[in-house]
Design a protein around this motif. Structure first.
Motif, PDB file in Angstrom:
ATOM      1  N   GLY A  53      13.980 -56.630  11.971  1.00 13.82           N
ATOM      2  CA  GLY A  53      15.058 -55.710  11.640  1.00 13.82           C
ATOM      3  C   GLY A  53      14.662 -54.248  11.549  1.00 13.82           C
ATOM      4  O   GLY A  53      15.487 -53.410  11.176  1.00 13.82           O
ATOM      5  N   VAL A  54      13.438 -53.928  11.899  1.00 16.19           N
ATOM      6  CA  VAL A  54      13.009 -52.528  11.866  1.00 16.19           C
ATOM      7  C   VAL A  54      13.671 -51.778  13.019  1.00 16.19           C
ATOM      8  O   VAL A  54      13.630 -52.215  14.165  1.00 16.19           O
ATOM      9  N   ARG A  55      14.274 -50.634  12.687  1.00 19.49           N
ATOM     10  CA  ARG A  55      14.944 -49.826  13.696  1.00 19.49           C
ATOM     11  C   ARG A  55      14.207 -48.525  13.994  1.00 19.49           C
ATOM     12  O   ARG A  55      14.471 -47.873  14.997  1.00 19.49           O
ATOM     13  N   CYS A  56      13.296 -48.136  13.096  1.00 18.38           N
ATOM     14  CA  CYS A  56      12.535 -46.900  13.295  1.00 18.38           C
ATOM     15  C   CYS A  56      11.078 -47.149  12.912  1.00 18.38           C
ATOM     16  O   CYS A  56      10.807 -47.671  11.840  1.00 18.38           O
ATOM     17  N   VAL A  57      10.179 -46.765  13.796  1.00 17.36           N
ATOM     18  CA  VAL A  57       8.752 -46.874  13.529  1.00 17.36           C
ATOM     19  C   VAL A  57       8.196 -45.460  13.412  1.00 17.36           C
ATOM     20  O   VAL A  57       8.299 -44.664  14.343  1.00 17.36           O
ATOM     21  N   VAL A  58       7.644 -45.151  12.237  1.00 20.48           N
ATOM     22  CA  VAL A  58       6.979 -43.869  12.016  1.00 20.48           C
ATOM     23  C   VAL A  58       5.491 -44.097  12.245  1.00 20.48           C
ATOM     24  O   VAL A  58       4.870 -44.913  11.565  1.00 20.48           O
ATOM     25  N   LEU A  59       4.928 -43.399  13.226  1.00 24.22           N
ATOM     26  CA  LEU A  59       3.505 -43.528  13.538  1.00 24.22           C
ATOM     27  C   LEU A  59       2.736 -42.413  12.856  1.00 24.22           C
ATOM     28  O   LEU A  59       2.921 -41.241  13.175  1.00 24.22           O
ATOM     29  N   ASP A  60       1.888 -42.782  11.909  1.00 25.91           N
ATOM     30  CA  ASP A  60       1.002 -41.815  11.256  1.00 25.91           C
ATOM     31  C   ASP A  60      -0.243 -41.700  12.133  1.00 25.91           C
ATOM     32  O   ASP A  60      -1.034 -42.634  12.233  1.00 25.91           O
ATOM     33  N   LEU A  61      -0.396 -40.557  12.768  1.00 19.35           N
ATOM     34  CA  LEU A  61      -1.514 -40.336  13.684  1.00 19.35           C
ATOM     35  C   LEU A  61      -2.564 -39.398  13.094  1.00 19.35           C
ATOM     36  O   LEU A  61      -3.440 -38.921  13.805  1.00 19.35           O
ATOM     37  N   SER A  62      -2.493 -39.167  11.789  1.00 18.30           N
ATOM     38  CA  SER A  62      -3.400 -38.203  11.146  1.00 18.30           C
ATOM     39  C   SER A  62      -4.869 -38.590  11.273  1.00 18.30           C
ATOM     40  O   SER A  62      -5.738 -37.723  11.266  1.00 18.30           O
ATOM     41  N   ALA A  63      -5.171 -39.873  11.403  1.00 11.22           N
ATOM     42  CA  ALA A  63      -6.557 -40.321  11.521  1.00 11.22           C
ATOM     43  C   ALA A  63      -6.838 -40.917  12.909  1.00 11.22           C
ATOM     44  O   ALA A  63      -7.808 -41.644  13.093  1.00 11.22           O
ATOM     45  N   THR A  64      -5.981 -40.594  13.867  1.00  8.84           N
ATOM     46  CA  THR A  64      -6.163 -41.078  15.229  1.00  8.84           C
ATOM     47  C   THR A  64      -7.034 -40.090  15.983  1.00  8.84           C
ATOM     48  O   THR A  64      -6.695 -38.910  16.090  1.00  8.84           O
ATOM     49  N   LEU A  65      -8.159 -40.567  16.488  1.00  9.88           N
ATOM     50  CA  LEU A  65      -9.111 -39.698  17.171  1.00  9.88           C
ATOM     51  C   LEU A  65      -8.669 -39.340  18.577  1.00  9.88           C
ATOM     52  O   LEU A  65      -8.879 -38.217  19.040  1.00  9.88           O
ATOM     53  N   LEU A  66      -8.085 -40.292  19.266  1.00 10.05           N
ATOM     54  CA  LEU A  66      -7.593 -40.051  20.620  1.00 10.05           C
ATOM     55  C   LEU A  66      -6.552 -41.088  20.957  1.00 10.05           C
ATOM     56  O   LEU A  66      -6.456 -42.129  20.311  1.00 10.05           O
TER      57      LEU A  66
END
Length: 174
Positions: free
Chosen positions: A44-57
């Motif tokens: 039932g999730v309609r929105c996914v918030v992607l936290d990319l603060s610790a994403t290197l690439l």
């Protein structure tokens, strides 16, 4: 020094999921990310918030998978604290126009606690198929991507076909 792989943590808040990517958002982790998003949508999730603060690439295999998911699962995506180099790559591939950017102060009070997801290793064949589909999606998204990814798409297509020919029905050897 080798770069770390990707870890994915998830927190749910009603119809919104907060997904934190740590490390390399690369082709190797794209199949697990795709399965997670499909599972969240089924919950039932309609929105996914992607936290990319610790994403290197974020490589083209992962960004293409994100683009494909935007167009196929009926879930919206928002990016939170994405580093400029990742935003530049997403923009270059045409993916940035498909997602929303959240301001840092826009989401901080609403972030649920996240729990790391146990990622099941993907087979070589799953990674190849996901990466092939991702690059085809990028090529369909923006005409300029054809010149960038045509050779990659051809290579992945040949490797995928070779794997299907050479590997028995089970992939226990991978």
């Amino acid at each position: 020094m080798a770069l770390p792989g990707c870890s994915i943590s998830v927190g749910l808040d009603g119809p919104q999921a907060f997904v934190r990517l740590v490390g390399r958002a690369a082709a190797e982790s794209a199949p697990a990310f795709e399965k997670l998003v499909v599972r969240l949508k089924d919950q039932g999730v309609r929105c996914v918030v992607l936290d990319l603060s610790a994403t290197l690439l974020m490589d083209s295999g992962f960004s293409g998978t994100l683009s494909r998911l935007v167009g196929s699962v009926g879930t919206t995506f928002a990016l939170y604290q994405a580093p400029q180099r990742i935003l530049d790559g997403l923009d270059d591939h045409g993916v940035l126009a498909q997602v929303t950017l959240l301001a840092v102060d826009q989401q901080t009070s609403l972030i649920p606690e996240t729990t790391e997801v146990a990622l099941q290793p993907s087979s070589k064949s799953e990674i190849l198929k996901c990466c092939l589909d991702a690059h085809r999606a990028l090529m369909a998204l923006k005409p300029e991507n054809v010149a960038k990814f045509e050779a990659v798409e051809q290579f992945l297509s040949r490797e995928s076909a070779r794997l299907e020919r050479d590997v028995p029905q089970t992939e226990s050897s991978l």
